[in-house]
Design a protein around this motif. Structure first.
Motif, PDB file in Angstrom:
ATOM      1  N   ARG A  52      66.045  19.702  66.659  1.00  0.00           N
ATOM      2  CA  ARG A  52      67.218  18.951  67.113  1.00  0.00           C
ATOM      3  C   ARG A  52      68.325  19.072  66.081  1.00  0.00           C
ATOM      4  N   ARG A  53      69.550  19.085  66.575  1.00  0.00           N
ATOM      5  CA  ARG A  53      70.706  19.231  65.699  1.00  0.00           C
ATOM      6  C   ARG A  53      71.807  18.307  66.188  1.00  0.00           C
ATOM      7  N   ALA A  54      72.551  17.758  65.246  1.00  0.00           N
ATOM      8  CA  ALA A  54      73.752  16.978  65.565  1.00  0.00           C
ATOM      9  C   ALA A  54      74.914  17.654  64.858  1.00  0.00           C
ATOM     10  N   VAL A  55      75.997  17.847  65.574  1.00  0.00           N
ATOM     11  CA  VAL A  55      77.165  18.504  64.997  1.00  0.00           C
ATOM     12  C   VAL A  55      78.442  17.813  65.467  1.00  0.00           C
ATOM     13  N   ARG A  56      79.394  17.724  64.551  1.00  0.00           N
ATOM     14  CA  ARG A  56      80.726  17.215  64.870  1.00  0.00           C
ATOM     15  C   ARG A  56      81.648  18.429  64.795  1.00  0.00           C
ATOM     16  N   PHE A  57      82.494  18.590  65.826  1.00  0.00           N
ATOM     17  CA  PHE A  57      83.423  19.712  65.753  1.00  0.00           C
ATOM     18  C   PHE A  57      84.814  19.303  66.212  1.00  0.00           C
ATOM     19  N   PHE A  58      85.787  20.033  65.686  1.00  0.00           N
ATOM     20  CA  PHE A  58      87.201  19.790  65.935  1.00  0.00           C
ATOM     21  C   PHE A  58      87.799  21.073  66.500  1.00  0.00           C
ATOM     22  N   VAL A  59      88.519  20.954  67.603  1.00  0.00           N
ATOM     23  CA  VAL A  59      89.107  22.109  68.268  1.00  0.00           C
ATOM     24  C   VAL A  59      90.619  21.934  68.274  1.00  0.00           C
ATOM     25  N   THR A  60      91.338  22.964  67.829  1.00  0.00           N
ATOM     26  CA  THR A  60      92.799  22.919  67.829  1.00  0.00           C
ATOM     27  C   THR A  60      93.352  23.999  68.748  1.00  0.00           C
ATOM     28  N   GLY A  61      94.609  23.819  69.103  1.00  0.00           N
ATOM     29  CA  GLY A  61      95.292  24.738  70.005  1.00  0.00           C
ATOM     30  C   GLY A  61      95.850  23.937  71.171  1.00  0.00           C
ATOM     31  N   ARG A  62      95.955  24.565  72.328  1.00  0.00           N
ATOM     32  CA  ARG A  62      96.366  23.822  73.530  1.00  0.00           C
ATOM     33  C   ARG A  62      95.087  23.278  74.157  1.00  0.00           C
ATOM     34  N   VAL A  63      94.697  22.086  73.669  1.00  0.00           N
ATOM     35  CA  VAL A  63      93.416  21.497  74.084  1.00  0.00           C
ATOM     36  C   VAL A  63      93.567  20.086  74.650  1.00  0.00           C
TER      37      VAL A  63
ATOM     38  N   LEU B 242      90.001  27.026  81.647  1.00  0.00           N
ATOM     39  CA  LEU B 242      90.972  28.064  81.984  1.00  0.00           C
ATOM     40  C   LEU B 242      92.349  27.878  81.354  1.00  0.00           C
ATOM     41  N   LEU B 243      92.897  26.661  81.394  1.00  0.00           N
ATOM     42  CA  LEU B 243      94.262  26.437  80.916  1.00  0.00           C
ATOM     43  C   LEU B 243      94.363  26.197  79.408  1.00  0.00           C
ATOM     44  N   ALA B 244      93.238  26.086  78.747  1.00  0.00           N
ATOM     45  CA  ALA B 244      93.248  25.833  77.296  1.00  0.00           C
ATOM     46  C   ALA B 244      93.506  27.122  76.520  1.00  0.00           C
ATOM     47  N   ARG B 245      93.979  26.944  75.296  1.00  0.00           N
ATOM     48  CA  ARG B 245      94.105  28.065  74.356  1.00  0.00           C
ATOM     49  C   ARG B 245      93.539  27.570  73.023  1.00  0.00           C
ATOM     50  N   VAL B 246      92.328  27.955  72.736  1.00  0.00           N
ATOM     51  CA  VAL B 246      91.668  27.510  71.510  1.00  0.00           C
ATOM     52  C   VAL B 246      92.142  28.376  70.354  1.00  0.00           C
ATOM     53  N   GLU B 247      92.699  27.718  69.339  1.00  0.00           N
ATOM     54  CA  GLU B 247      93.139  28.432  68.134  1.00  0.00           C
ATOM     55  C   GLU B 247      92.058  28.428  67.065  1.00  0.00           C
ATOM     56  N   SER B 248      91.377  27.289  66.909  1.00  0.00           N
ATOM     57  CA  SER B 248      90.300  27.223  65.922  1.00  0.00           C
ATOM     58  C   SER B 248      89.283  26.166  66.320  1.00  0.00           C
ATOM     59  N   LEU B 249      88.078  26.351  65.831  1.00  0.00           N
ATOM     60  CA  LEU B 249      87.012  25.369  65.999  1.00  0.00           C
ATOM     61  C   LEU B 249      86.323  25.262  64.654  1.00  0.00           C
ATOM     62  N   ARG B 250      86.322  24.048  64.129  1.00  0.00           N
ATOM     63  CA  ARG B 250      85.683  23.764  62.839  1.00  0.00           C
ATOM     64  C   ARG B 250      84.508  22.834  63.105  1.00  0.00           C
ATOM     65  N   GLU B 251      83.353  23.185  62.589  1.00  0.00           N
ATOM     66  CA  GLU B 251      82.172  22.346  62.820  1.00  0.00           C
ATOM     67  C   GLU B 251      81.526  21.927  61.512  1.00  0.00           C
ATOM     68  N   ALA B 252      80.832  20.788  61.578  1.00  0.00           N
ATOM     69  CA  ALA B 252      80.103  20.273  60.423  1.00  0.00           C
ATOM     70  C   ALA B 252      78.854  19.557  60.929  1.00  0.00           C
ATOM     71  N   GLU B 253      77.808  19.651  60.163  1.00  0.00           N
ATOM     72  CA  GLU B 253      76.583  18.936  60.531  1.00  0.00           C
ATOM     73  C   GLU B 253      76.869  17.437  60.558  1.00  0.00           C
TER      74      GLU B 253
END
Length: 96
Positions: free
Chosen positions: A3-14, A67-78
């Motif tokens: 099992r894993r838990a992760v927090r992530f942040f997505v930037t761009g047109r989100v 479809l309409l999103a534009r992901v610029e970056s995704l940063r994840e951390a445990e």
């Protein structure tokens, strides 16, 4: 299964493109627990937990986005599984 838990942040047109709803559909289909929420800086934050390979599948989906999103970056951390308490399912969190 690990099992894993992760927090992530997505930037761009989100924001305003159904990104949170997309994450919630994907996460619930994968049987994950957690939440997704908008942030005042225009990003989306999510906390997800479950079997390692299913969490990885959600992160891969988040990198693509709806479809309409534009992901610029995704940063994840445990994250700590304890952060979710007795959460069931994947929900919308309050904007921060």
């Amino acid at each position: 299964m690990s099992r894993r838990a992760v927090r992530f942040f997505v930037t761009g047109r989100v924001q305003g493109v159904g990104f949170r709803a997309f994450l919630i559909r994907q996460a619930n289909a994968l049987g994950l627990v957690g939440w997704a929420r908008n942030r005042l800086d225009g990003s989306v934050e999510a906390l997800a937990a479950g079997p390692e390979e299913k969490v990885a599948a959600l992160i891969a989906a988040a990198r693509r986005g709806p479809l309409l999103a534009r992901v610029e970056s995704l940063r994840e951390a445990e994250a700590d599984l304890a952060e979710l308490g007795d959460a069931a399912g994947f929900t919308v969190g309050e904007t921060v």
